[in-house]
Design a protein around this motif. Sequence first.
Motif, PDB file in Angstrom:
ATOM      1  N   LEU A 121      41.574  43.980  37.902  1.00  0.00           N
ATOM      2  CA  LEU A 121      41.482  43.597  39.274  1.00  0.00           C
ATOM      3  C   LEU A 121      41.527  42.277  39.230  1.00  0.00           C
ATOM      4  O   LEU A 121      41.636  41.281  38.618  1.00  0.00           O
ATOM      5  CB  LEU A 121      39.679  43.833  39.240  1.00  0.00           C
ATOM      6  CG  LEU A 121      39.304  45.160  39.174  1.00  0.00           C
ATOM      7  CD1 LEU A 121      37.576  45.060  39.250  1.00  0.00           C
ATOM      8  CD2 LEU A 121      39.878  46.154  39.973  1.00  0.00           C
ATOM      9  N   ARG A 152      38.001  40.804  43.765  1.00  0.00           N
ATOM     10  CA  ARG A 152      37.367  42.333  43.561  1.00  0.00           C
ATOM     11  C   ARG A 152      36.292  42.645  42.479  1.00  0.00           C
ATOM     12  O   ARG A 152      36.085  43.776  42.533  1.00  0.00           O
ATOM     13  CB  ARG A 152      38.588  43.226  43.688  1.00  0.00           C
ATOM     14  CG  ARG A 152      39.554  43.276  44.663  1.00  0.00           C
ATOM     15  CD  ARG A 152      40.964  44.017  44.536  1.00  0.00           C
ATOM     16  NE  ARG A 152      40.016  45.657  44.163  1.00  0.00           N
ATOM     17  CZ  ARG A 152      40.853  46.269  43.473  1.00  0.00           C
ATOM     18  NH1 ARG A 152      42.034  45.935  42.708  1.00  0.00           N
ATOM     19  NH2 ARG A 152      40.380  47.713  43.347  1.00  0.00           N
ATOM     20  N   VAL A 153      35.972  41.620  41.897  1.00  0.00           N
ATOM     21  CA  VAL A 153      35.108  42.081  40.620  1.00  0.00           C
ATOM     22  C   VAL A 153      33.791  42.103  41.200  1.00  0.00           C
ATOM     23  O   VAL A 153      33.468  41.622  42.353  1.00  0.00           O
ATOM     24  CB  VAL A 153      35.273  40.992  39.644  1.00  0.00           C
ATOM     25  CG1 VAL A 153      36.558  41.028  38.951  1.00  0.00           C
ATOM     26  CG2 VAL A 153      34.791  39.449  40.022  1.00  0.00           C
ATOM     27  N   MET A 199      35.349  46.630  32.816  1.00  0.00           N
ATOM     28  CA  MET A 199      34.924  47.016  34.124  1.00  0.00           C
ATOM     29  C   MET A 199      35.525  45.879  34.990  1.00  0.00           C
ATOM     30  O   MET A 199      35.789  46.156  36.505  1.00  0.00           O
ATOM     31  CB  MET A 199      33.393  46.486  34.361  1.00  0.00           C
ATOM     32  CG  MET A 199      32.355  47.629  33.497  1.00  0.00           C
ATOM     33  SD  MET A 199      30.504  47.158  33.796  1.00  0.00           S
ATOM     34  CE  MET A 199      29.838  48.366  32.634  1.00  0.00           C
ATOM     35  N   VAL A 200      36.358  44.985  34.668  1.00  0.00           N
ATOM     36  CA  VAL A 200      36.928  44.183  35.526  1.00  0.00           C
ATOM     37  C   VAL A 200      38.359  44.153  35.120  1.00  0.00           C
ATOM     38  O   VAL A 200      39.454  43.302  35.651  1.00  0.00           O
ATOM     39  CB  VAL A 200      36.645  42.530  35.433  1.00  0.00           C
ATOM     40  CG1 VAL A 200      35.194  42.885  36.005  1.00  0.00           C
ATOM     41  CG2 VAL A 200      36.727  42.092  34.364  1.00  0.00           C
ATOM     42  N   THR A 230      37.202  50.146  35.015  1.00  0.00           N
ATOM     43  CA  THR A 230      38.178  50.463  35.963  1.00  0.00           C
ATOM     44  C   THR A 230      39.266  51.775  35.684  1.00  0.00           C
ATOM     45  O   THR A 230      39.190  52.037  34.539  1.00  0.00           O
ATOM     46  CB  THR A 230      39.157  48.908  36.155  1.00  0.00           C
ATOM     47  OG1 THR A 230      39.870  48.975  34.957  1.00  0.00           O
ATOM     48  CG2 THR A 230      38.060  48.036  36.464  1.00  0.00           C
TER      49      THR A 230
END
Length: 282
Positions: free
Chosen positions: A124, A128-129, A120-121, A164
Amino acid sequence: MPPAESPTGLVALDEEVWRARAAAHEARVDELTGEHLARRRDGVKHPVHDFLFTYYSFRPTQLRRWSPGYGVALTGGPEPVAAADVVARRERIDGIHALLAATAARPANFGCFGLHEWAMVYGLTEDRVRHAAYPLRLGAAGIDRVVRGHRIACSHFDAFRFFTAAARPLNTLSPAAHDRPAFEQPACLHAGMDLYKHAFRLVPLVPSELVADCFELARDIRVLDMRASPYDLADLGYEAVRIETAEGKQEYAAAQRAFAERGAPLRRRLIEQCERLLAVTA
């Protein structure tokens, strides 16, 4: 003395038992949600436990409200949940039952190591996480190395959909919203937490004690979920499960196995409740 069954097939509880069960449930929920409510009054966010009240749409006041479930009535009082209420929700009950039964029948996978949070990160920058107020343990570059160095096999759509754009093609599975029964498996942390969602979506047709049992499991799983995440939550008192190491993987898999064992009887109870309700609609 066990509850009496009336001529209509209802289980009848006398007022003393009814009030005692309701009071015990309310006290339990007050203890489980008290810290969250205090933080909410003070405007303090929490990266671990807020999830249970933001991602899941059931409010603490709803969780606190007690219901004995379908087929139970107060002695001398009206039936709290009528058969018509069950029939009206047949489609929802059927869908929940199908997903739970398919998940229970699938072999457990203890090799995902919580990498969904890392995906999910992936790619990034730290600003922006999702939980930007907390540092990434390995930094953005270190996170990316972990993701690229592992096999990502997330089976839960509601975790996968937050990957992402760069991480999504790295997942070896392609779960979608419409085919959850084809993917979800009983060791998945999110499938375990979602037992709470399935339970509250059946309220007031199922006993509130079962909903609270599922909430308590979800609360405990969420802690592991975030301890194994790429975020450094040491300031909140959470020691990291370092899944990027062999020792961390063993720790995660052991905890995951324990939660799967806790979740299995709750999933079975929900399946049984669904089958009982579906029999009413037959």
